[in-house]
Design a protein around this motif. Sequence first.
Motif, mmCIF file in Angstrom:
data_model
loop_
_atom_site.group_PDB
_atom_site.id
_atom_site.type_symbol
_atom_site.label_atom_id
_atom_site.label_comp_id
_atom_site.label_asym_id
_atom_site.label_seq_id
_atom_site.Cartn_x
_atom_site.Cartn_y
_atom_site.Cartn_z
ATOM 1 N N THR A 1 11.113 6.329 4.828
ATOM 2 C CA THR A 1 10.187 6.759 5.881
ATOM 3 C C THR A 1 9.029 5.786 6.055
ATOM 4 O O THR A 1 8.628 5.474 7.179
ATOM 5 N N LEU A 2 8.501 5.288 4.931
ATOM 6 C CA LEU A 2 7.312 4.432 4.978
ATOM 7 C C LEU A 2 7.630 2.942 4.941
ATOM 8 O O LEU A 2 6.727 2.112 4.992
ATOM 9 N N GLY A 3 8.911 2.602 4.817
ATOM 10 C CA GLY A 3 9.287 1.192 4.789
ATOM 11 C C GLY A 3 8.893 0.492 3.506
ATOM 12 O O GLY A 3 8.568 -0.697 3.507
ATOM 13 N N ALA A 4 8.910 1.216 2.389
ATOM 14 C CA ALA A 4 8.528 0.647 1.097
ATOM 15 C C ALA A 4 9.759 0.156 0.339
ATOM 16 O O ALA A 4 10.892 0.513 0.668
ATOM 17 N N ASP A 5 9.520 -0.657 -0.679
ATOM 18 C CA ASP A 5 10.594 -1.203 -1.512
ATOM 19 C C ASP A 5 11.021 -0.142 -2.529
ATOM 20 O O ASP A 5 10.317 0.113 -3.504
ATOM 21 N N PHE A 6 12.187 0.452 -2.310
ATOM 22 C CA PHE A 6 12.636 1.561 -3.154
ATOM 23 C C PHE A 6 12.821 1.147 -4.608
ATOM 24 O O PHE A 6 12.405 1.858 -5.528
ATOM 25 N N GLU A 7 13.450 0.001 -4.841
ATOM 26 C CA GLU A 7 13.710 -0.445 -6.211
ATOM 27 C C GLU A 7 12.408 -0.613 -6.985
ATOM 28 O O GLU A 7 12.301 -0.207 -8.145
ATOM 29 N N GLU B 1 0.830 -1.202 0.000
ATOM 30 C CA GLU B 1 0.000 0.000 0.000
ATOM 31 C C GLU B 1 0.867 1.256 0.000
ATOM 32 O O GLU B 1 0.558 2.238 -0.682
ATOM 33 N N ASN B 2 1.955 1.224 0.760
ATOM 34 C CA ASN B 2 2.851 2.379 0.808
ATOM 35 C C ASN B 2 3.537 2.614 -0.528
ATOM 36 O O ASN B 2 3.731 3.760 -0.947
ATOM 37 N N GLU B 3 3.915 1.537 -1.202
ATOM 38 C CA GLU B 3 4.545 1.668 -2.516
ATOM 39 C C GLU B 3 3.580 2.310 -3.511
ATOM 40 O O GLU B 3 3.952 3.208 -4.277
ATOM 41 N N LEU B 4 2.338 1.856 -3.490
ATOM 42 C CA LEU B 4 1.330 2.435 -4.380
ATOM 43 C C LEU B 4 1.069 3.894 -4.022
ATOM 44 O O LEU B 4 0.912 4.743 -4.906
ATOM 45 N N LYS B 5 1.025 4.169 -2.733
ATOM 46 C CA LYS B 5 0.761 5.533 -2.265
ATOM 47 C C LYS B 5 1.848 6.499 -2.737
ATOM 48 O O LYS B 5 1.556 7.595 -3.223
ATOM 49 N N ILE B 6 3.106 6.092 -2.609
ATOM 50 C CA ILE B 6 4.217 6.954 -3.021
ATOM 51 C C ILE B 6 4.141 7.252 -4.509
ATOM 52 O O ILE B 6 4.260 8.405 -4.943
ATOM 53 N N ASN B 7 3.940 6.216 -5.314
ATOM 54 C CA ASN B 7 3.871 6.403 -6.761
ATOM 55 C C ASN B 7 2.682 7.263 -7.169
ATOM 56 O O ASN B 7 2.793 8.132 -8.039
ATOM 57 N N ALA C 1 17.307 14.077 -8.371
ATOM 58 C CA ALA C 1 16.339 14.666 -7.439
ATOM 59 C C ALA C 1 15.159 13.719 -7.222
ATOM 60 O O ALA C 1 14.677 13.543 -6.098
ATOM 61 N N LEU C 2 14.705 13.111 -8.316
ATOM 62 C CA LEU C 2 13.618 12.137 -8.215
ATOM 63 C C LEU C 2 14.064 10.939 -7.381
ATOM 64 O O LEU C 2 13.326 10.456 -6.514
ATOM 65 N N TYR C 3 15.278 10.482 -7.642
ATOM 66 C CA TYR C 3 15.856 9.349 -6.914
ATOM 67 C C TYR C 3 15.902 9.651 -5.410
ATOM 68 O O TYR C 3 15.468 8.838 -4.584
ATOM 69 N N ASN C 4 16.406 10.829 -5.069
ATOM 70 C CA ASN C 4 16.541 11.201 -3.658
ATOM 71 C C ASN C 4 15.181 11.310 -2.969
ATOM 72 O O ASN C 4 15.005 10.874 -1.826
ATOM 73 N N TYR C 5 14.232 11.916 -3.678
ATOM 74 C CA TYR C 5 12.905 12.101 -3.092
ATOM 75 C C TYR C 5 12.219 10.756 -2.830
ATOM 76 O O TYR C 5 11.685 10.511 -1.738
ATOM 77 N N LEU C 6 12.259 9.875 -3.830
ATOM 78 C CA LEU C 6 11.623 8.568 -3.687
ATOM 79 C C LEU C 6 12.322 7.727 -2.620
ATOM 80 O O LEU C 6 11.672 7.009 -1.854
ATOM 81 N N PHE C 7 13.640 7.831 -2.573
ATOM 82 C CA PHE C 7 14.394 7.071 -1.568
ATOM 83 C C PHE C 7 13.985 7.497 -0.156
ATOM 84 O O PHE C 7 13.776 6.660 0.724
ATOM 85 N N GLN C 8 13.862 8.796 0.049
ATOM 86 C CA GLN C 8 13.487 9.305 1.364
ATOM 87 C C GLN C 8 12.075 8.869 1.751
ATOM 88 O O GLN C 8 11.817 8.468 2.890
ATOM 89 N N LYS C 9 11.152 8.923 0.788
ATOM 90 C CA LYS C 9 9.771 8.506 1.050
ATOM 91 C C LYS C 9 9.708 7.018 1.373
ATOM 92 O O LYS C 9 8.994 6.603 2.297
#
Length: 239
Positions: free
Chosen positions: A172-178, A128-134, A161-169
Amino acid sequence: FISTFILFLQVLFEVKFFWFSFAINFIIMLTQLQQTFPEIKEEIISDVLKWFKQDAEKTKNVLTWLTENTTNLQQQHCLMRLFKYFGNKLGKEAISQTWKNYNQIYNDTLVKLKEICATSDLNESQEENELKINREMCLHILWNILKYPKHIKYRQIHKQALYNYLFQKCYTLGADFEKVLVDMEYHLQYFGFKKENDIWCYQYDYSQLLHLWSCYCYFISEQIMYVYSVVNKTNDINI
């Protein structure tokens, strides 16, 4: 006063008649089920029948399951308790398989099923967190282009910048960054962005605005609960 009293008696009679009919129907169903499932004790059949509010098919389904997975009254009680606790989360098959794996020992099965539920809840939360971030990111990008279609700064996204933002999110939410990053790049390409060196670029094309609007509506419908916060935060994210 007399008319009110008569009305009260009528209502009282109807209520009593309803419960009388309900009780008679319950007894009839209980008797029939006892004949169909002689291996199951009456108290268990009664419990299952009440649990499913006299739904005959659901009751038969569970009683059949109990017959196949228990050999005595104590086991029937234990497995029924497990079903009440985990039935909506895991289903009968997962419960009975775990029950067999742990030699039909109630406490061991209970502990294992709790572990399975915890893992399942964690996986669902992560997904759910992965979907939420995207979705939030897509809404942000689409909103800016639709609102300012000719502003070049909203049509260029720096990869780092996109990489850094997504990595931080994700952190924080414990989502799969890759996974989030791969999905995000897919969405960008679908929107019409092209990767040029370290920048994702979107070439202004008035005819494509309808396509972007369609994408925006899709994400809105998929994540209604987040729309308000996303739209109001669009100016807070610099990418």
